[in-house]
Design a protein around this motif. Sequence first.
Motif, PDB file in Angstrom:
ATOM      1  N   ARG A  71      47.262  29.498  46.089  1.00  0.00           N
ATOM      2  CA  ARG A  71      46.361  30.640  45.860  1.00  0.00           C
ATOM      3  C   ARG A  71      47.087  31.947  46.132  1.00  0.00           C
ATOM      4  O   ARG A  71      46.963  32.897  45.373  1.00  0.00           O
ATOM      5  CB  ARG A  71      45.124  30.511  46.736  1.00  0.00           C
ATOM      6  CG  ARG A  71      44.174  31.682  46.594  1.00  0.00           C
ATOM      7  CD  ARG A  71      42.886  31.435  47.367  1.00  0.00           C
ATOM      8  NE  ARG A  71      42.130  32.603  47.627  1.00  0.00           N
ATOM      9  CZ  ARG A  71      41.395  33.266  46.743  1.00  0.00           C
ATOM     10  NH1 ARG A  71      41.350  32.838  45.501  1.00  0.00           N
ATOM     11  NH2 ARG A  71      40.717  34.331  47.072  1.00  0.00           N
ATOM     12  N   LEU A  93      47.700  34.893  43.457  1.00  0.00           N
ATOM     13  CA  LEU A  93      47.279  36.272  43.700  1.00  0.00           C
ATOM     14  C   LEU A  93      48.461  37.225  43.643  1.00  0.00           C
ATOM     15  O   LEU A  93      48.353  38.335  43.113  1.00  0.00           O
ATOM     16  CB  LEU A  93      46.555  36.380  45.041  1.00  0.00           C
ATOM     17  CG  LEU A  93      45.191  35.695  45.108  1.00  0.00           C
ATOM     18  CD1 LEU A  93      44.628  35.757  46.518  1.00  0.00           C
ATOM     19  CD2 LEU A  93      44.225  36.317  44.122  1.00  0.00           C
ATOM     20  N   ARG A 112      49.337  37.777  40.014  1.00  0.00           N
ATOM     21  CA  ARG A 112      48.340  38.653  39.385  1.00  0.00           C
ATOM     22  C   ARG A 112      48.536  40.089  39.818  1.00  0.00           C
ATOM     23  O   ARG A 112      48.446  41.013  39.015  1.00  0.00           O
ATOM     24  CB  ARG A 112      46.928  38.194  39.739  1.00  0.00           C
ATOM     25  CG  ARG A 112      46.524  36.933  39.020  1.00  0.00           C
ATOM     26  CD  ARG A 112      45.140  36.580  39.376  1.00  0.00           C
ATOM     27  NE  ARG A 112      44.341  37.772  39.098  1.00  0.00           N
ATOM     28  CZ  ARG A 112      43.108  37.750  38.680  1.00  0.00           C
ATOM     29  NH1 ARG A 112      42.515  36.609  38.509  1.00  0.00           N
ATOM     30  NH2 ARG A 112      42.437  38.844  38.456  1.00  0.00           N
ATOM     31  N   ALA A 162      36.458  42.155  31.948  1.00  0.00           N
ATOM     32  CA  ALA A 162      36.494  40.750  32.368  1.00  0.00           C
ATOM     33  C   ALA A 162      36.960  39.808  31.260  1.00  0.00           C
ATOM     34  O   ALA A 162      37.479  38.734  31.548  1.00  0.00           O
ATOM     35  CB  ALA A 162      35.106  40.317  32.862  1.00  0.00           C
ATOM     36  N   ASP A 199      40.775  41.052  33.402  1.00  0.00           N
ATOM     37  CA  ASP A 199      40.745  40.426  34.717  1.00  0.00           C
ATOM     38  C   ASP A 199      39.373  39.787  34.898  1.00  0.00           C
ATOM     39  O   ASP A 199      38.381  40.495  35.078  1.00  0.00           O
ATOM     40  CB  ASP A 199      40.991  41.462  35.809  1.00  0.00           C
ATOM     41  CG  ASP A 199      41.017  40.860  37.205  1.00  0.00           C
ATOM     42  OD1 ASP A 199      40.721  39.647  37.352  1.00  0.00           O
ATOM     43  OD2 ASP A 199      41.332  41.588  38.149  1.00  0.00           O
ATOM     44  N   PRO A 200      39.282  38.456  34.842  1.00  0.00           N
ATOM     45  CA  PRO A 200      37.977  37.793  34.956  1.00  0.00           C
ATOM     46  C   PRO A 200      37.227  38.144  36.246  1.00  0.00           C
ATOM     47  O   PRO A 200      36.009  38.059  36.289  1.00  0.00           O
ATOM     48  CB  PRO A 200      38.328  36.304  34.929  1.00  0.00           C
ATOM     49  CG  PRO A 200      39.670  36.227  34.300  1.00  0.00           C
ATOM     50  CD  PRO A 200      40.368  37.506  34.631  1.00  0.00           C
ATOM     51  N   HIS A 201      37.940  38.591  37.273  1.00  0.00           N
ATOM     52  CA  HIS A 201      37.287  38.927  38.536  1.00  0.00           C
ATOM     53  C   HIS A 201      36.476  40.213  38.455  1.00  0.00           C
ATOM     54  O   HIS A 201      35.672  40.486  39.336  1.00  0.00           O
ATOM     55  CB  HIS A 201      38.295  39.010  39.670  1.00  0.00           C
ATOM     56  CG  HIS A 201      38.968  37.699  39.955  1.00  0.00           C
ATOM     57  ND1 HIS A 201      38.411  36.490  39.648  1.00  0.00           N
ATOM     58  CD2 HIS A 201      40.166  37.410  40.503  1.00  0.00           C
ATOM     59  CE1 HIS A 201      39.223  35.510  40.011  1.00  0.00           C
ATOM     60  NE2 HIS A 201      40.301  36.045  40.518  1.00  0.00           N
ATOM     61  N   GLU A 237      34.146  40.637  36.512  1.00  0.00           N
ATOM     62  CA  GLU A 237      32.765  40.145  36.389  1.00  0.00           C
ATOM     63  C   GLU A 237      32.136  39.910  37.758  1.00  0.00           C
ATOM     64  O   GLU A 237      30.934  40.088  37.934  1.00  0.00           O
ATOM     65  CB  GLU A 237      32.743  38.851  35.564  1.00  0.00           C
ATOM     66  CG  GLU A 237      31.365  38.343  35.251  1.00  0.00           C
ATOM     67  CD  GLU A 237      30.565  39.275  34.346  1.00  0.00           C
ATOM     68  OE1 GLU A 237      29.325  39.274  34.488  1.00  0.00           O
ATOM     69  OE2 GLU A 237      31.156  39.980  33.536  1.00  0.00           O
ATOM     70  N   ASP A 238      32.952  39.544  38.755  1.00  0.00           N
ATOM     71  CA  ASP A 238      32.440  39.305  40.107  1.00  0.00           C
ATOM     72  C   ASP A 238      31.879  40.571  40.737  1.00  0.00           C
ATOM     73  O   ASP A 238      31.136  40.510  41.712  1.00  0.00           O
ATOM     74  CB  ASP A 238      33.546  38.754  41.020  1.00  0.00           C
ATOM     75  CG  ASP A 238      34.068  37.410  40.533  1.00  0.00           C
ATOM     76  OD1 ASP A 238      33.364  36.744  39.740  1.00  0.00           O
ATOM     77  OD2 ASP A 238      35.183  37.042  40.936  1.00  0.00           O
ATOM     78  N   THR A 241      38.529  47.596  43.019  1.00  0.00           N
ATOM     79  CA  THR A 241      39.481  46.746  42.304  1.00  0.00           C
ATOM     80  C   THR A 241      40.903  47.043  42.740  1.00  0.00           C
ATOM     81  O   THR A 241      41.686  46.126  43.014  1.00  0.00           O
ATOM     82  CB  THR A 241      39.356  46.939  40.782  1.00  0.00           C
ATOM     83  OG1 THR A 241      38.037  46.557  40.387  1.00  0.00           O
ATOM     84  CG2 THR A 241      40.368  46.107  40.027  1.00  0.00           C
ATOM     85  N   GLY A 273      41.646  45.674  46.114  1.00  0.00           N
ATOM     86  CA  GLY A 273      41.858  44.227  46.042  1.00  0.00           C
ATOM     87  C   GLY A 273      43.256  43.892  45.563  1.00  0.00           C
ATOM     88  O   GLY A 273      43.900  42.980  46.076  1.00  0.00           O
ATOM     89  N   ASN A 296      46.191  42.100  48.009  1.00  0.00           N
ATOM     90  CA  ASN A 296      46.763  40.812  47.639  1.00  0.00           C
ATOM     91  C   ASN A 296      48.255  40.881  47.366  1.00  0.00           C
ATOM     92  O   ASN A 296      48.798  40.064  46.640  1.00  0.00           O
ATOM     93  CB  ASN A 296      46.014  40.233  46.437  1.00  0.00           C
ATOM     94  CG  ASN A 296      44.621  39.810  46.811  1.00  0.00           C
ATOM     95  OD1 ASN A 296      44.432  39.118  47.805  1.00  0.00           O
ATOM     96  ND2 ASN A 296      43.637  40.247  46.058  1.00  0.00           N
TER      97      ASN A 296
END
Length: 153
Positions: A4, A8, A11, A77, A107-109, A111-112, A133, A136, A140
């Motif tokens: 993970r 990260l 990304r 997203a 970035d699919p995140h 959507e979070d 964003t 984050g 990371n």
Amino acid sequence: MRQRQMHLTARATAAVSAIIMMVATCAVARADNYVIDQGASDALTRYLHLNSLPMVTAQFSTSPGGIKQLILTGFVATQFGRRDAERIATAYLNDPSVNMVDQILIDPHVEDMRSASPGSQSPNSPDQLWNKTMQGIYRNGAQSPPASGPMLP
């Protein structure tokens, strides 16, 4: 856990690279003496935000020779969101001669970041979503580019 972290980190590295490319492209536009139309840029950015694209911004500029350019940046997203941003911007400008440069990252995140419950209203403004964003990304493992200033005008 290690996998993970590697994911990260990869990304975050990709995001930082993309941001550097966005800054470089803006520098190229300025090097060609493009003049940014801040009013049109702000209006189109607001229009994109009102059309469910709160993390997408627009920069509209014109060269001394009359060449028009639109640079779209930010995060969505899905690929559908990216195409939607292009479609909305094109319809808003209603000028097929505008050269569009799409630097929107998927970035699919993203959507979070929508509110968890369907009926609740999100207290986050587009600026807060952008900052969240970017925090984050940095949290990371990404680092700010050297001597970086504001990302967007």
